[in-house]
Scaffold this active site. Structure first.
Site, PDB file in Angstrom:
ATOM      1  N   ASN A  11     -12.288  13.703 -19.096  1.00  0.00           N
ATOM      2  CA  ASN A  11     -12.216  13.814 -17.634  1.00  0.00           C
ATOM      3  C   ASN A  11     -11.764  15.241 -17.329  1.00  0.00           C
ATOM      4  O   ASN A  11     -10.585  15.556 -17.403  1.00  0.00           O
ATOM      5  CB  ASN A  11     -11.228  12.780 -17.113  1.00  0.00           C
ATOM      6  CG  ASN A  11     -11.271  12.567 -15.619  1.00  0.00           C
ATOM      7  OD1 ASN A  11     -10.395  11.907 -15.075  1.00  0.00           O
ATOM      8  ND2 ASN A  11     -12.258  13.093 -14.925  1.00  0.00           N
ATOM      9  N   ASN A  62     -12.432  16.382  -5.558  1.00  0.00           N
ATOM     10  CA  ASN A  62     -13.553  15.885  -6.344  1.00  0.00           C
ATOM     11  C   ASN A  62     -14.691  16.898  -6.361  1.00  0.00           C
ATOM     12  O   ASN A  62     -14.682  17.887  -5.629  1.00  0.00           O
ATOM     13  CB  ASN A  62     -14.045  14.552  -5.780  1.00  0.00           C
ATOM     14  CG  ASN A  62     -13.000  13.469  -5.852  1.00  0.00           C
ATOM     15  OD1 ASN A  62     -12.344  13.291  -6.874  1.00  0.00           O
ATOM     16  ND2 ASN A  62     -12.822  12.729  -4.754  1.00  0.00           N
ATOM     17  N   CYS A  71      -4.894  11.584 -10.038  1.00  0.00           N
ATOM     18  CA  CYS A  71      -5.748  11.429 -11.206  1.00  0.00           C
ATOM     19  C   CYS A  71      -4.844  11.387 -12.424  1.00  0.00           C
ATOM     20  O   CYS A  71      -4.111  12.351 -12.695  1.00  0.00           O
ATOM     21  CB  CYS A  71      -6.746  12.579 -11.305  1.00  0.00           C
ATOM     22  SG  CYS A  71      -7.690  12.589 -12.849  1.00  0.00           S
ATOM     23  N   ASN A 210      -4.701   5.582  -5.395  1.00  0.00           N
ATOM     24  CA  ASN A 210      -6.088   5.672  -4.933  1.00  0.00           C
ATOM     25  C   ASN A 210      -6.751   4.328  -5.224  1.00  0.00           C
ATOM     26  O   ASN A 210      -6.309   3.569  -6.085  1.00  0.00           O
ATOM     27  CB  ASN A 210      -6.836   6.843  -5.577  1.00  0.00           C
ATOM     28  CG  ASN A 210      -6.796   6.799  -7.093  1.00  0.00           C
ATOM     29  OD1 ASN A 210      -6.147   5.952  -7.697  1.00  0.00           O
ATOM     30  ND2 ASN A 210      -7.489   7.714  -7.736  1.00  0.00           N
ATOM     31  N   ARG A 262     -15.490   7.597  -6.968  1.00  0.00           N
ATOM     32  CA  ARG A 262     -15.980   7.999  -5.643  1.00  0.00           C
ATOM     33  C   ARG A 262     -15.978   9.522  -5.542  1.00  0.00           C
ATOM     34  O   ARG A 262     -15.049  10.200  -5.967  1.00  0.00           O
ATOM     35  CB  ARG A 262     -15.113   7.397  -4.535  1.00  0.00           C
ATOM     36  CG  ARG A 262     -13.662   7.791  -4.618  1.00  0.00           C
ATOM     37  CD  ARG A 262     -12.845   7.264  -3.464  1.00  0.00           C
ATOM     38  NE  ARG A 262     -11.453   7.722  -3.610  1.00  0.00           N
ATOM     39  CZ  ARG A 262     -10.528   7.619  -2.682  1.00  0.00           C
ATOM     40  NH1 ARG A 262     -10.804   7.069  -1.525  1.00  0.00           N
ATOM     41  NH2 ARG A 262      -9.296   8.063  -2.897  1.00  0.00           N
ATOM     42  N   CYS A 270     -10.898   7.917 -16.598  1.00  0.00           N
ATOM     43  CA  CYS A 270     -10.157   7.879 -15.334  1.00  0.00           C
ATOM     44  C   CYS A 270      -8.812   7.233 -15.608  1.00  0.00           C
ATOM     45  O   CYS A 270      -8.741   6.048 -15.948  1.00  0.00           O
ATOM     46  CB  CYS A 270     -10.934   7.095 -14.279  1.00  0.00           C
ATOM     47  SG  CYS A 270     -10.051   6.953 -12.703  1.00  0.00           S
TER      48      CYS A 270
END
Length: 325
Positions: A11, A62, A71, A210, A262, A270
């Site tokens: 990531n 993002n 994150c 989130n 998203r 993630c």
């Protein structure tokens, strides 16, 4: 402007020291640097800022320029950045995010023992991995946020599923929702029906700062994520869009997961999604309280300490390279 490319089990983000550089339009910069053909290439942009509430602040965007609250993989790399670059000598670091202040415990090793870019170190030492206190999972629908279907509540859905299929849950959720601190009058989104292309999926909604919806599937390797991911992200019951985790349970200590984020699409990992998955697995009676979550980019250790009601995530942080743009 100097930048650092880092990743947490695949990531990847572009990191910039915004204590030093004044970033005027971070959303547009995120779009520019994230482009994998014409930019640096990343899942987004993370700015490291000063904070009057914690040691540092993480401000993240993002790949489409939208701002995100948190994150888990990104914040481990923030911990690595501030230590490796000598912005702190602390091994317990607090980071302010839009999802609250998170505490990181940094595991530090000699630079030659750690994979990744070798040119930056704090007196020959670098961060190899970090454990992040992700905080308490948020289950209340209005705080996730998720709009529950008319007439929906967790207890009723579980009773209907058991009545129609004979399948109950393998945990206290089945017979007594109070057993996992869900008051009998409180609505939660466990196995909430989501209708995509005339197919009913059952999602469990959890926020780790989130929003996430966790959907259990028979297998993840061949699941058509690009087909279904956008439909979940923009589903009518998710007013702020949502991150979707498709999860295959291997056993009570191990699950596999793919994620559609998203504003970005499928990513290799993630951290908040893995944390939300750990919570959802327990709520659905599928795993123990401490599990390994295998993602496309690698493994994360997730533990939900239900006595403290805190989720802990442990995983690596890696520097890929540094550059100037």
């Amino acid at each position: 402007m100097k930048f650092t490319k880092m990743h947490g089990i695949g990531n990847d983000y572009v990191y910039i020291n915004a204590i030093k550089y004044d970033i005027q339009n971070p959303s547009q910069l995120a779009v520019t640097v994230s482009d994998r053909h014409f930019g640096i290439g990343s899942d987004g942009l993370i700015l490291i800022k000063a904070s009057d509430k914690a040691d540092f602040m993480m401000d993240m965007y993002n790949a489409d320029g939208s701002q995100s609250e948190m994150c888990g993989n990104g914040i481990r790399c923030v911990g690595k950045y501030v230590y490796d670059h000598g912005l702190t000598d602390k091994k317990i670091v607090t980071i302010e995010t839009l999802a609250g202040i998170k505490t990181l415990n940094l595991t530090v090793k000699p630079v030659e023992e750690v994979e990744g870019y070798k040119a930056v170190s704090n007196n020959g030492m670098v961060v190899a991995e970090a454990t992040v206190n992700m905080g308490a999972p948020i289950l209340e629908p209005e705080k996730v946020p998720v709009i529950l279907p008319d007439g929906y509540n967790a207890r009723k859905v579980l009773e209907v599923i058991k009545e129609n299929t004979g399948i109950g849950l393998e945990s206290p959720v089945d017979s007594n929702l109070d057993g996992i601190s869900i008051d009998k009058n409180e609505k939660v989104a466990i196995r909430m029906p989501v209708v995509i292309n005339d197919t009913i999926y059952y999602g469990t909604c959890v926020s780790m700062g989130n929003p996430h919806v966790i959907v259990f599937v028979d297998e993840t390797d061949d699941f058509p994520l690009e087909k279904y991911g956008p439909s979940f992200e923009n589903y009518r019951n998710f007013p702020e869009r949502i991150n979707t985790e498709f999860v295959q349970v291997i056993d009570r200590k191990h699950v596999k997961m793919r994620v559609w984020e998203r504003g970005t699409g499928e990513t290799l990992a993630c951290g908040t999604g893995a944390s939300a998955t750990g919570v959802a697995c327990i709520l659905n009676g599928k795993t123990d309280d401490e599990i390994t979550v295998s993602l496309l980019g690698g493994d994360l250790k997730i533990k939900w300490d239900r006595e403290q009601n805190l989720v802990f995530m442990t995983g690596p942080a890696t520097t890929v390279f540094e550059g100037e743009i």
